[in-house]
Design a protein around this motif. Sequence first.
Motif, mmCIF file in Angstrom:
data_model
loop_
_atom_site.group_PDB
_atom_site.id
_atom_site.type_symbol
_atom_site.label_atom_id
_atom_site.label_comp_id
_atom_site.label_asym_id
_atom_site.label_seq_id
_atom_site.Cartn_x
_atom_site.Cartn_y
_atom_site.Cartn_z
ATOM 1 N N PHE A 15 0.824 -1.198 0.000
ATOM 2 C CA PHE A 15 0.000 0.000 0.000
ATOM 3 C C PHE A 15 0.869 1.264 0.000
ATOM 4 C CE2 PHE A 15 -2.570 3.161 2.383
ATOM 5 C CZ PHE A 15 -3.591 3.300 1.454
ATOM 6 N N HIS A 16 1.920 1.243 0.813
ATOM 7 C CA HIS A 16 2.837 2.379 0.875
ATOM 8 C C HIS A 16 3.518 2.601 -0.475
ATOM 9 C CE1 HIS A 16 5.478 5.299 2.701
ATOM 10 N NE2 HIS A 16 6.526 4.651 2.251
ATOM 11 N N GLN A 17 3.939 1.530 -1.125
ATOM 12 C CA GLN A 17 4.583 1.651 -2.438
ATOM 13 C C GLN A 17 3.610 2.227 -3.461
ATOM 14 O OE1 GLN A 17 6.016 -2.269 -3.281
ATOM 15 N NE2 GLN A 17 7.880 -2.037 -2.036
ATOM 16 N N GLN A 18 2.361 1.782 -3.430
ATOM 17 C CA GLN A 18 1.364 2.308 -4.361
ATOM 18 C C GLN A 18 1.102 3.793 -4.114
ATOM 19 O OE1 GLN A 18 -2.061 -0.165 -3.914
ATOM 20 N NE2 GLN A 18 -1.238 -1.828 -5.188
ATOM 21 N N LEU A 19 1.050 4.185 -2.845
ATOM 22 C CA LEU A 19 0.843 5.597 -2.533
ATOM 23 C C LEU A 19 1.993 6.452 -3.057
ATOM 24 C CD1 LEU A 19 -0.612 5.684 1.083
ATOM 25 C CD2 LEU A 19 -1.681 6.500 -1.000
ATOM 26 N N LEU A 20 3.218 5.996 -2.838
ATOM 27 C CA LEU A 20 4.371 6.752 -3.331
ATOM 28 C C LEU A 20 4.364 6.848 -4.845
ATOM 29 C CD1 LEU A 20 7.242 5.499 -0.992
ATOM 30 C CD2 LEU A 20 6.127 7.729 -0.989
ATOM 31 N N PHE A 21 4.003 5.756 -5.508
ATOM 32 C CA PHE A 21 3.968 5.749 -6.977
ATOM 33 C C PHE A 21 2.919 6.734 -7.492
ATOM 34 C CE2 PHE A 21 2.215 3.982 -10.937
ATOM 35 C CZ PHE A 21 3.364 4.044 -11.726
ATOM 36 N N GLY A 26 1.357 12.055 -9.717
ATOM 37 C CA GLY A 26 0.395 13.135 -9.599
ATOM 38 C C GLY A 26 -1.033 12.671 -9.714
ATOM 39 N N VAL A 27 -1.290 11.396 -9.457
ATOM 40 C CA VAL A 27 -2.638 10.854 -9.576
ATOM 41 C C VAL A 27 -3.487 11.262 -8.369
ATOM 42 C CG1 VAL A 27 -3.986 8.723 -9.749
ATOM 43 C CG2 VAL A 27 -1.789 8.921 -10.929
ATOM 44 N N LEU A 28 -2.850 11.410 -7.219
ATOM 45 C CA LEU A 28 -3.603 11.769 -6.023
ATOM 46 C C LEU A 28 -4.071 13.222 -6.099
ATOM 47 C CD1 LEU A 28 -1.471 10.116 -3.200
ATOM 48 C CD2 LEU A 28 -3.609 9.341 -4.162
ATOM 49 N N PRO A 29 -5.213 13.528 -5.547
ATOM 50 C CA PRO A 29 -5.766 14.886 -5.644
ATOM 51 C C PRO A 29 -5.071 15.882 -4.706
ATOM 52 C CG PRO A 29 -7.232 13.517 -4.382
ATOM 53 C CD PRO A 29 -6.119 12.629 -4.870
ATOM 54 N N ARG A 30 -4.120 16.582 -5.168
ATOM 55 C CA ARG A 30 -3.452 17.693 -4.485
ATOM 56 C C ARG A 30 -3.345 17.512 -2.980
ATOM 57 N NH1 ARG A 30 -5.914 23.067 -7.388
ATOM 58 N NH2 ARG A 30 -5.443 22.436 -9.498
ATOM 59 N N LYS A 31 -2.931 16.388 -2.544
ATOM 60 C CA LYS A 31 -2.766 16.149 -1.128
ATOM 61 C C LYS A 31 -1.292 15.912 -0.869
ATOM 62 C CE LYS A 31 -4.603 13.532 2.693
ATOM 63 N NZ LYS A 31 -5.492 12.473 3.118
#
Length: 107
Positions: A15-21, A26-31
């Motif tokens: 999960f951590h690796q996916q979040l970093l990727f 830039g897929v995550l919404p401005r967080k």
Amino acid sequence: MKLPNPVLFSHQQVFHQQLLFCLRRGVLPRKKPELQQVLEHRMREQHKQSELALCPPSDMEVKLYARTENHAAGGYELEKKKRSERLQNIPEFVHVRGTLKRTQTFS
């Protein structure tokens, strides 16, 4: 692709690796990451502290601070001490009379 070792496999790690990727792409919404948010918060607090240090406190702020210090440090104790001194100056019979219960007398 290499198969994961079931002993070393951890869902949190994946999960951590996916979040970093996702964050890098830039897929995550401005967080922003939590660490970056904490660092920015600390920088803002330091900036506020430095601004407060530059401007001297007003007369009213100084008086309010002195009043709160006096109240917290011993204003209450000083008042209590004065009250006990007043009670000591009263003659004993007046003090005893004040502590006695009122009794009714029947005639």
